[in-house]
Write an enzyme that holds these catalytic residues in place. Structure first.
Site, PDB file in Angstrom:
ATOM      1  CB  ALA A 194      -7.544   2.797   1.039  1.00 48.44           C
ATOM      2  CE  LYS A 234      -3.210   1.375  -4.135  1.00 49.71           C
ATOM      3  NZ  LYS A 234      -2.112   1.321  -3.174  1.00 49.71           N
ATOM      4  N   GLY A 235      -2.893   6.697  -5.937  1.00 45.91           N
ATOM      5  CA  GLY A 235      -3.832   7.815  -6.064  1.00 45.91           C
ATOM      6  C   GLY A 235      -3.384   8.786  -7.145  1.00 45.91           C
ATOM      7  CE  LYS A 236       2.681  11.901  -9.828  1.00 46.77           C
ATOM      8  NZ  LYS A 236       3.329  13.174  -9.613  1.00 46.77           N
ATOM      9  CB  THR A 278      -6.311   1.614   9.384  1.00 45.08           C
ATOM     10  OG1 THR A 278      -7.497   0.887   9.032  1.00 45.08           O
ATOM     11  CG2 THR A 278      -5.203   1.318   8.386  1.00 45.08           C
ATOM     12  NE  ARG A 300      -0.658   2.898  12.000  1.00 49.17           N
ATOM     13  CZ  ARG A 300      -1.152   1.678  11.869  1.00 49.17           C
ATOM     14  NH1 ARG A 300      -1.063   0.813  12.862  1.00 49.17           N
ATOM     15  NH2 ARG A 300      -1.733   1.298  10.752  1.00 49.17           N
ATOM     16  CB  THR A 319      -2.994   5.474  11.084  1.00 49.99           C
ATOM     17  OG1 THR A 319      -1.837   5.305  10.244  1.00 49.99           O
ATOM     18  CG2 THR A 319      -4.008   4.409  10.739  1.00 49.99           C
ATOM     19  CG  HIS A 377      -6.138   6.575  -2.719  1.00 52.36           C
ATOM     20  ND1 HIS A 377      -5.099   5.701  -2.839  1.00 52.36           N
ATOM     21  CD2 HIS A 377      -7.261   5.838  -2.834  1.00 52.36           C
ATOM     22  CE1 HIS A 377      -5.575   4.483  -3.033  1.00 52.36           C
ATOM     23  NE2 HIS A 377      -6.889   4.541  -3.023  1.00 52.36           N
ATOM     24  N   GLY A 405       0.835  -1.195   0.000  1.00 45.48           N
ATOM     25  CA  GLY A 405       0.000   0.000   0.000  1.00 45.48           C
ATOM     26  C   GLY A 405       0.872   1.248   0.000  1.00 45.48           C
ATOM     27  CG  ASP A 406       0.439   3.861   2.247  1.00 44.15           C
ATOM     28  OD1 ASP A 406      -0.655   4.386   2.005  1.00 44.15           O
ATOM     29  OD2 ASP A 406       0.689   3.223   3.283  1.00 44.15           O
TER      30      ASP A 406
HETATM   31  P1  IMP Z   1      -6.706  -3.038   8.314  1.00 46.37           P
HETATM   32  O1  IMP Z   1      -6.817  -3.108   6.839  1.00 46.37           O
HETATM   33  O2  IMP Z   1      -7.124  -1.701   8.884  1.00 46.37           O
HETATM   34  O3  IMP Z   1      -7.385  -4.195   8.988  1.00 46.37           O
HETATM   35  O4  IMP Z   1      -5.153  -3.157   8.698  1.00 46.37           O
HETATM   36  C1  IMP Z   1      -4.402  -4.336   8.433  1.00 46.37           C
HETATM   37  C2  IMP Z   1      -2.998  -3.988   7.996  1.00 46.37           C
HETATM   38  O5  IMP Z   1      -3.046  -3.402   6.694  1.00 46.37           O
HETATM   39  C3  IMP Z   1      -2.276  -2.960   8.871  1.00 46.37           C
HETATM   40  O6  IMP Z   1      -0.892  -3.244   8.849  1.00 46.37           O
HETATM   41  C4  IMP Z   1      -2.531  -1.640   8.137  1.00 46.37           C
HETATM   42  O7  IMP Z   1      -1.543  -0.677   8.452  1.00 46.37           O
HETATM   43  C5  IMP Z   1      -2.451  -2.102   6.712  1.00 46.37           C
HETATM   44  N1  IMP Z   1      -3.216  -1.252   5.771  1.00 46.37           N
HETATM   45  C6  IMP Z   1      -4.552  -1.284   5.531  1.00 46.37           C
HETATM   46  N2  IMP Z   1      -4.876  -0.395   4.580  1.00 46.37           N
HETATM   47  C7  IMP Z   1      -3.737   0.202   4.197  1.00 46.37           C
HETATM   48  C8  IMP Z   1      -3.438   1.204   3.211  1.00 46.37           C
HETATM   49  O8  IMP Z   1      -4.279   1.715   2.486  1.00 46.37           O
HETATM   50  N3  IMP Z   1      -2.127   1.559   3.110  1.00 46.37           N
HETATM   51  C9  IMP Z   1      -1.152   0.976   3.876  1.00 46.37           C
HETATM   52  N4  IMP Z   1      -1.395   0.059   4.797  1.00 46.37           N
HETATM   53  C10 IMP Z   1      -2.679  -0.338   4.956  1.00 46.37           C
HETATM   54 MG    MG Z   2      -2.365   5.246   1.248  1.00 48.89          MG
END
Ligand code: IMP
Ligand code: MG
Length: 333
Positions: free
Chosen positions: A41, A16-18, A123, A252, A250, A43, A12-13
């Site tokens: 997610a 993709k959004g851009k 998250t 973080r 988040t 973006h 993730g991150d």
């Molecule tokens: P959940 O999807 O909130 O249940 O989180 C599960 C794991 O996926 C955690 O480590 C999150 O930080 C990660 N995660 C969920 N969605 C994203 C995202 O859009 N970008 C990056 N990490 C994500």
């Molecule tokens: Mg992201």
């Protein structure tokens, strides 16, 4: 090409959004439809100096002519979605499938209080517990929500007929390949599969409707939450390289590692990628910031791109070189 699916190649991150926003404007997309998990997610799109952050609406929203849709596999947080529709004034071009699952406050409470979920570092947006309720067949759906009634539309029907009539459709994936419930680093993963096949299923298209699958990598790897990250850098190293990032949902600090060629290769396989985009090349090679021609890149940056191409066996067709939407090298043929 009528239908392109865009997915993340790492955790993730990847940016993709851009990429989706760029493609939507450049290719004058008729539809951008979101698959993926839900408001976990985030973006970010920088357009004309203004930052647009979304969690529910497709990032293609900066393309005014594009209709914005959310497929039935995606979980909706009604408050977040309504706020985004208001902020971005997309009331007349937002459409939600009646079968989208709805996140309620009990899901968010569980996501933030369950020790197992805390250990994974979710998250806290309620997506895991809401998908669990959906599997137990007790989740509410968008069709039950009065607030969403004006946005409801049969998304699979709309998307399939648009593809059939040669309109340009972008299918936006969320999260990244190695956060997939099936193909990722279980149990440190999200609550469903997020590879291209799953994203297609989320919006109701079969594999034969897809013309291109674009996998997006960042020029280095980041990961938020727990779970393995090969080659993880110490925080001081991340800072000194200028790779420090914070999670857009988040807040973080994101953990970071150098580009992982093996993971990149595997995500090409898992997604049957036909196209590759690489973002944030300028963060690894600051002298290449804002460049829009491949030939003007430094030889170090060119070598890096060529090495990726050799390992994964695909051409890197789109390269991000800066924050602005137009900071892109477009080498699509
Ligand atoms: P959940 O999807 O909130 O249940 O989180 C599960 C794991 O996926 C955690 O480590 C999150 O930080 C990660 N995660 C969920 N969605 C994203 C995202 O859009 N970008 C990056 N990490 C994500
Ligand atoms: Mg992201």
């Amino acid at each position: 090409m009528p239908c392109t699916v865009i997915v993340g190649g790492f955790f993730g991150d990847e940016g993709k959004g851009k990429i989706v926003a760029y493609l939507a404007r450049k290719d004058k997309a008729d539809i951008a439809v979101r698959g993926g998990v839900g408001p976990n997610a985030g973006h970010t799109v920088m357009f004309h100096g203004k930052e647009h952050k979304t969690r529910m609406l497709p990032s293609a929203l900066v393309s005014n002519q594009t209709r914005l849709m959310i497929g039935p596999g995606v979980l909706v947080n009604v408050d977040v979605l309504l706020q985004e529709i208001k902020n971005f004034s997309t009331n007349d071009r937002t459409f939600v499938d009646p079968q989208c699952g709805i996140i309620d406050s009990t899901h968010i409470d569980k996501d933030t209080s369950d020790p197992n979920l805390n250990k994974i570092g979710t998250t806290g947006t309620g997506t895991g517990p809401a998908n669990a309720d959906r599997a137990l067949r007790k989740a509410h759906l968008a069709r039950d929500s009065i607030e969403l009634s004006e946005y409801l539309q049969d998304i699979p029907n709309t998307v399939n007929s648009s593809i059939d009539s040669d309109q340009t459709v972008l299918v936006e994936g969320t999260q990244g390949t190695f956060l997939s419930l099936y193909h990722g680093t279980y149990p440190y993963v999200t609550s469903k599969d997020v590879t291209a096949s799953a994203i297609c299923s989320d919006v109701g298209i079969g594999p034969k409707k897809v013309s291109e699958v674009m996998v997006v990598y960042k020029a280095y790897v980041t990961r938020v939450g727990s779970g393995p990250l090969e080659g993880e850098l110490k925080q001081e190293e991340t800072t000194s390289k200028g790779w420090t990032e914070f999670g857009s949902v988040t807040g973080r600090l994101r953990r970071a590692s150098p580009f992982n060629f093996e993971l990149a290769k595997r995500s090409v396989m898992l997604n049957s990628a036909t196209q590759v985009a690489l973002t944030k090349l300028d963060i690894v090679f600051p002298s290449d910031s804002g460049k829009r021609e491949f030939n003007s890149l430094s030889s170090q940056a060119k070598n890096f791109v060529q090495k990726i191409e050799e390992v994964i066996g695909l051409r890197v067709a789109i390269i991000g070189t800066g924050q602005e939407l137009e900071d892109i090298i477009d080498r699509r043929q």
